[in-house]
Structure formats: C-alpha cells, structure tokens
Design a protein around this motif. Structure first.
Motif, short mmCIF file in Angstrom:
data_model
loop_
_atom_site.label_atom_id
_atom_site.label_comp_id
_atom_site.label_asym_id
_atom_site.label_seq_id
_atom_site.Cartn_x
_atom_site.Cartn_y
_atom_site.Cartn_z
N CYS A 106 -10.79 -59.38 69.63
CA CYS A 106 -12.37 -59.75 69.29
C CYS A 106 -12.85 -60.02 70.51
O CYS A 106 -12.47 -60.56 71.65
CB CYS A 106 -12.19 -60.98 68.47
SG CYS A 106 -11.45 -60.99 66.63
N SER A 144 -9.14 -63.17 71.78
CA SER A 144 -10.57 -62.99 71.68
C SER A 144 -10.84 -63.26 73.03
O SER A 144 -10.29 -64.03 73.76
CB SER A 144 -10.98 -64.48 70.82
OG SER A 144 -10.64 -64.08 69.57
N ALA A 159 -12.58 -66.49 67.24
CA ALA A 159 -11.98 -67.16 68.20
C ALA A 159 -10.75 -68.12 68.16
O ALA A 159 -10.00 -68.62 68.92
CB ALA A 159 -12.89 -67.89 69.38
#
Length: 268
Positions: A106, A144, A159
């Motif tokens: 991410c 993340s 996250a």
C-alpha cells in the motif's frame, strides 16, 4: 550535508504538486500493473487505485491513494481524500490477495478521508473501521509506505501492516496540522506551531516505534530523482517480502497483532 527540514518544512514539501504520487511509483517499481475498479456496492473511487502487478517476477496486489498533478486532476481525484467506496475497493482487493496468496503493498498519501455528507451517509467511519479490523487478520504479508501525507484514519485504513515505512520527508499524524490547531487553539493559522508539537516526522515516529523504517530521499527530496527513489523502495520491498514469506501464517499474524498492541507504550 543538507540540513534536515523542520516539521513545517516537511508539511510544505509533501504538499507540492511535483511530489511523486502512488501511480508514479507503481509505474517504476512494478511490472504489468492492471488496475481494477469498483467496490461492488456503490461505485468506483478514483482517489484509491489498486490492482495486480509483478514485483521481481512475483505476483502482488498494489493499492495506493492518488492525488492529482493539477487542479483538474485533483478535482477528479478528490484532492487525495477517499470516499467509503474507495476503502471498500481496497478491502475487496486485499481479500482477493489473501485468497490467491499475493502480498499486499500500500502507498499512503492523503490529507484524510473525505468528510462530505455523501461520504458520511454511505458509512465512511464503518468502511475505515472494517479495513482496520480485516487488515489486522489478513492472511498474507502487508507492507505500507507513507510517501507524502499520511493523516487521520484515512491513512490508517491502509496502514495496518506487517511493516510500515515512511519516506524521509513524509508525515504521518492523527489529523492535519491545521485541524489540530483549529481544535486546540481555535486558530488554523497556528499550523506551523502544531506541526512542531505533533511529532509527525518519520524520524520521530521511528524513534517511538510507530513505523519500522525510514527510506532516505535522494538529495533530500524524492521529486528530484524519482528513479533513484523507486530503486530504493523496490530493493527494500523485495528484501522484506522475502523475509515475510519465510514466516508461518501464525507467526506473521502474531507479529502484526503484537506490533500494534505495543504502539502507544513508547515515550521520549
């Protein structure tokens, strides 16, 4: 050696139009990216992009919060502020990754989740909360990376990861500095003062154990050499995913759970 920026200086840097975006990094780090759309409930949110790609020959799922390069693009991308359908799209792709044993990567870059009436009517808080819950138990590795602004629950919703990294000059906070100043002093113009108090820098957060790694930016600014920055991110992703893939699923999930249980017990 170039002196490090103040917290306020970092806030201004990550808000510049030339700051590399999620799509910039995806284009340079991954091969054969295929974007997927829609949350299968309401619609597609162009602020959150995601899909399938290859990293060093291995299939991964990539998700990122996307800003625009100019006013027209920012309007299209809602200035980087996701709606609930964006978070639900992200979760759909994460669950797909879990099903097919693909790691999830991410890219976090948002001033916060969109707080408009429509977003609230469609369950913004619930969508974020569900992402937090599902990511905590997702049976596949998650990394993340905060590449610009990472503010409020809008950032945290992407996250909850085995590893959380920040670029050297990125920021990560419970809310925007203007929002903090408005709440604490009823004066958004004191944002610079708020930035110093909030401990929003990568260096502070690494010291507190909130994040796992700080990625150095070339010449102190990722926008000056996105190729070099991308190589740095890619190398770290390959190495870390190799280590995470060696863990048993029970070990991976236990480590993730314990990581977030520990956050908050650190002090200066």
């Amino acid at each position: 050696m170039k002196p490090s920026l103040s917290p306020w200086g970092k806030v201004n840097m990550v808000r510049k139009m030339n700051r590399p975006t999620s799509l910039d990094y995806i284009d340079k780090i991954f091969d054969s990216f295929i974007e997927l759309h829609g949350d299968r409930y309401f619609g597609d949110d162009s602020c959150i992009i995601g899909g399938l790609a290859f990293l060093n020959g291995a299939a991964v799922t990539v998700i990122g919060q996307q800003r625009g390069r100019n006013l027209k693009e920012n309007i299209s991308r809602n200035f980087g502020m996701p709606n609930p359908e964006g978070y639900r799209k992200a979760l759909r792709l994460m669950k797909q990754a879990e099903k097919f044993n693909r790691p999830v990567i991410c890219f976090v870059d948002t001033p916060g989740a969109y707080c408009g009436v429509g977003a609230e009517e469609r369950g913004q808080g619930e969508a974020i909360a569900k992402n937090l819950m599902e990511m905590a138990a997702l049976k596949t590795p998650i990394i993340s990376i905060v590449i610009g602004e990472g503010e409020s629950g809008g950032a945290l919703a992407l996250a909850v990861a085995d590893n959380v990294w920040m670029l050297e000059n990125s920021i990560y906070s419970v809310l925007s500095v203007e929002g903090f100043a408005s709440i604490l002093w009823k004066d958004a113009s004191r944002a610079e003062e708020a930035a110093s108090m909030l401990k929003i820098t990568a260096q502070d957060l690494k010291r507190f154990g909130i994040i796992d790694k700080v990625l150095k930016e070339p010449s102190g600014d990722a926008s000056k050499d996105i190729e070099k920055m991308s190589i740095e991110i890619k190398g770290n992703l390959i190495e870390t995913l190799c280590n995470l893939n060696k863990m048993s699923m029970d070990e991976l999930l236990d480590n993730r759970y314990n990581k977030f249980r520990r956050i908050g017990v650190y002090s200066e």
